[in-house]
Scaffold this motif. Structure first.
Motif, short mmCIF file in Angstrom:
data_model
loop_
_atom_site.label_atom_id
_atom_site.label_comp_id
_atom_site.label_asym_id
_atom_site.label_seq_id
_atom_site.Cartn_x
_atom_site.Cartn_y
_atom_site.Cartn_z
N ALA A 57 0.98 -1.25 -0.09
CA ALA A 57 0.18 0.06 -0.08
C ALA A 57 1.02 1.17 0.06
O ALA A 57 0.38 2.33 -0.39
N LEU A 58 2.01 0.98 0.60
CA LEU A 58 2.98 2.15 0.70
C LEU A 58 3.84 2.54 -0.56
O LEU A 58 4.55 3.52 -0.61
N ALA A 59 3.80 1.46 -1.52
CA ALA A 59 4.67 1.66 -2.63
C ALA A 59 3.46 2.31 -3.89
O ALA A 59 2.47 2.01 -3.69
N ALA A 60 4.39 3.00 -4.54
CA ALA A 60 3.53 3.65 -5.67
C ALA A 60 4.29 3.28 -7.31
O ALA A 60 5.32 3.16 -7.31
N ALA A 61 3.37 3.51 -7.95
CA ALA A 61 3.76 3.19 -9.41
C ALA A 61 3.14 4.16 -10.37
O ALA A 61 1.88 4.43 -10.25
N GLU A 62 3.92 5.08 -11.40
CA GLU A 62 3.06 5.80 -12.20
C GLU A 62 3.61 5.43 -13.58
O GLU A 62 4.89 4.99 -13.92
N LEU A 63 2.83 5.99 -14.45
CA LEU A 63 3.13 5.48 -15.76
C LEU A 63 3.93 6.65 -16.45
O LEU A 63 3.95 7.69 -15.96
N VAL A 64 4.80 6.17 -17.21
CA VAL A 64 5.68 7.12 -17.92
C VAL A 64 5.70 6.78 -19.46
O VAL A 64 5.29 5.65 -19.95
N PRO A 65 6.10 7.65 -20.37
CA PRO A 65 5.74 7.61 -21.63
C PRO A 65 6.44 6.09 -22.53
O PRO A 65 7.62 5.70 -21.85
N GLY A 66 5.75 5.47 -23.28
CA GLY A 66 6.17 4.30 -23.62
C GLY A 66 5.63 3.05 -23.09
O GLY A 66 6.07 1.96 -23.63
N GLY A 67 4.83 3.30 -21.80
CA GLY A 67 4.56 2.09 -21.18
C GLY A 67 4.93 1.61 -19.93
O GLY A 67 4.80 0.74 -19.37
N GLY A 68 6.38 2.21 -19.89
CA GLY A 68 7.12 1.88 -18.56
C GLY A 68 6.49 2.28 -17.32
O GLY A 68 5.61 3.14 -17.41
N ILE A 69 7.21 2.29 -16.20
CA ILE A 69 6.61 2.89 -14.96
C ILE A 69 7.70 3.29 -13.89
O ILE A 69 9.23 2.82 -14.34
N LEU A 70 7.40 4.13 -13.04
CA LEU A 70 8.25 4.69 -12.19
C LEU A 70 7.70 4.27 -10.83
O LEU A 70 6.88 4.58 -10.38
N LEU A 71 8.85 3.34 -9.99
CA LEU A 71 8.49 2.73 -8.93
C LEU A 71 8.93 3.70 -7.77
O LEU A 71 9.99 4.36 -8.04
N SER A 72 8.20 3.98 -6.74
CA SER A 72 8.60 4.41 -5.52
C SER A 72 8.25 4.00 -4.29
O SER A 72 7.10 3.36 -4.31
N ALA A 73 8.93 4.32 -3.17
CA ALA A 73 8.46 3.59 -2.05
C ALA A 73 9.36 4.13 -0.65
O ALA A 73 10.35 4.58 -0.98
N PRO A 74 9.01 4.19 0.46
CA PRO A 74 9.43 4.67 1.60
C PRO A 74 10.94 4.10 1.82
O PRO A 74 10.83 2.72 1.89
#
Length: 274
Positions: A57-74
Motif C-alpha cells: 500500500a505504501l509503494a507507488a507506481a506511475e506510468l511513463v511515456p512508452g508504457g514503462g513505470i516509475l516505482l517509489s516507496a519509503p
C-alpha cells in the motif's frame, strides 16, 4: 440520476501498488489504459498482493511515456522500469488461472524484493487482448482483463460509501471510521446517486462510453488495510458482513466491462442505460 457524474478516476499501473488519479483516461476493452498491466509474483509464480504484503500500500507506481513505470516507496530511491523486451514469458498464477507475462529487468526484481524482503519478481502483461479471459461465468465471448482481480473496471459511489460509514459509526468498531474510498481501490467513483443505487444497474454510460455491469464486487481483507499506513483493522468487513452480504460475498461496488472504447473524463455525466 440526472445529477450523477464521474467524480474521480484511478489507475493502478502495478497491481496492489498505490496508483494515480488522472483527470481523464482511455478505456480499452480490458480496462483503463495502463491499469494493472504489471504485477508481482513469488518464486512459484503466484500473484503477490496486499493480501499477503500490506506494505505494498505504501509503494507507488506511475506510468511513463512508452508504457514503462516509475516505482517509489519509503526509504528507497525511485526506479524507472521499461517495458520488457518480447523475448520470453513466465507463467503467472492469478487466483488459480494461469497467464503468461513478460518478466521485467533484474533491477526491478531486486528493487521490489529488497523493499518487501521477499523473493518476488515484477512481470508485465504484454498482450491483454489475448492473455487472460474474464471469468466465463460472467463474461461474453472474447472479453479479456488485465491483472485486475477479475474484471476490467471497478465502480464505486460516494453515496454508498457515506451509507457504509454511517453503519460503521453505529457499530462496535466506530473508531476505525470513517473510511476513505481508497480502501476499495476503484477505477471510477461516481457521485450524485442514492446509496446502493448501483445494486440495480445492468448497463451504464460514463460520458460517451457504455459499460456492462458484470457482477457485484465481493470484498476481501485488502479493504481493512489503511492505504496510508499499511496497518490493518476489522472494518469495513465487519460491517459489510452485517449489512451487505449477498450469498457468500461481502459486497461493495460493481464490476464493469466496457462495451466500446473511448475516453472518460472527471465531470462526465453518468447515465443508467438499464
Amino acid at each position: 440520476m440526472g445529477n450523477a457524474e464521474l467524480q474521480s478516476i484511478h489507475v493502478h499501473p502495478v497491481k496492489a501498488f498505490r496508483g494515480t488519479s488522472p483527470r481523464e483516461a482511455v478505456v480499452e476493452p480490458w480496462g483503463l489504459s495502463g491499469d494493472r498491466r504489471w504485477v508481482l509474483i513469488d518464486d512459484g509464480g503466484k500473484v503477490v498482493t496486499q493480501r499477503e504484503q500490506p506494505r505494498l500500500a505504501l509503494a507507488a507506481a506511475e506510468l511513463v511515456p512508452g508504457g514503462g513505470i516509475l516505482l517509489s516507496a519509503p526509504g528507497r530511491a525511485p526506479l524507472a522500469v521499461p517495458v520488457p523486451e518480447p523475448v520470453g514469458t513466465v507463467t503467472v498464477n492469478i487466483f488459480g488461472t494461469k497467464v503468461e507475462a513478460a518478466p521485467a529487468d533484474e533491477a526491478a526484481h531486486a528493487w521490489c524484493g529488497d523493499y518487501l524482503d521477499a523473493d518476488v519478481r515484477l512481470v508485465h502483461m504484454d498482450d491483454p487482448a489475448t492473455r487472460r479471459p474474464v471469468d466465463p461465468d460472467y463474461a461474453l465471448p472474447g472479453e479479456t482483463v488485465s491483472f485486475a482481480d477479475g474484471f476490467p473496471l471497478l465502480l464505486t459511489t460516494t453515496a454508498s460509501l457515506d451509507a457504509l460509514n454511517s453503519l460503521i459509526a453505529q457499530g462496535d468498531r466506530a473508531h476505525e471510521g470513517p473510511l476513505p474510498m481508497n480502501r476499495f481501490r476503484p477505477n471510477v467513483v461516481v457521485t450524485g446517486t442514492t446509496a446502493w443505487a448501483e445494486d440495480d444497474w445492468s448497463r451504464v454510460a460514463i460520458g460517451d462510453v457504455p459499460f456492462r455491469v458484470a457482477k457485484m464486487c465481493g470484498r476481501c481483507v485488502v479493504t481493512t488495510t489503511d492505504q496510508a499506513t499499511a496497518e490493518r483493522g476489522k472494518e469495513p468487513l465487519r460491517t459489510l458482513a452485517r449489512h451487505r452480504r449477498f450469498g457468500t460475498s461481502l459486497v461493495f461496488g460493481q464490476n464493469l466491462v466496457p462495451l466500446s472504447t473511448g475516453t472518460i473524463r472527471v465531470g462526465d455525466p453518468v447515465r443508467i442505460l438499464g
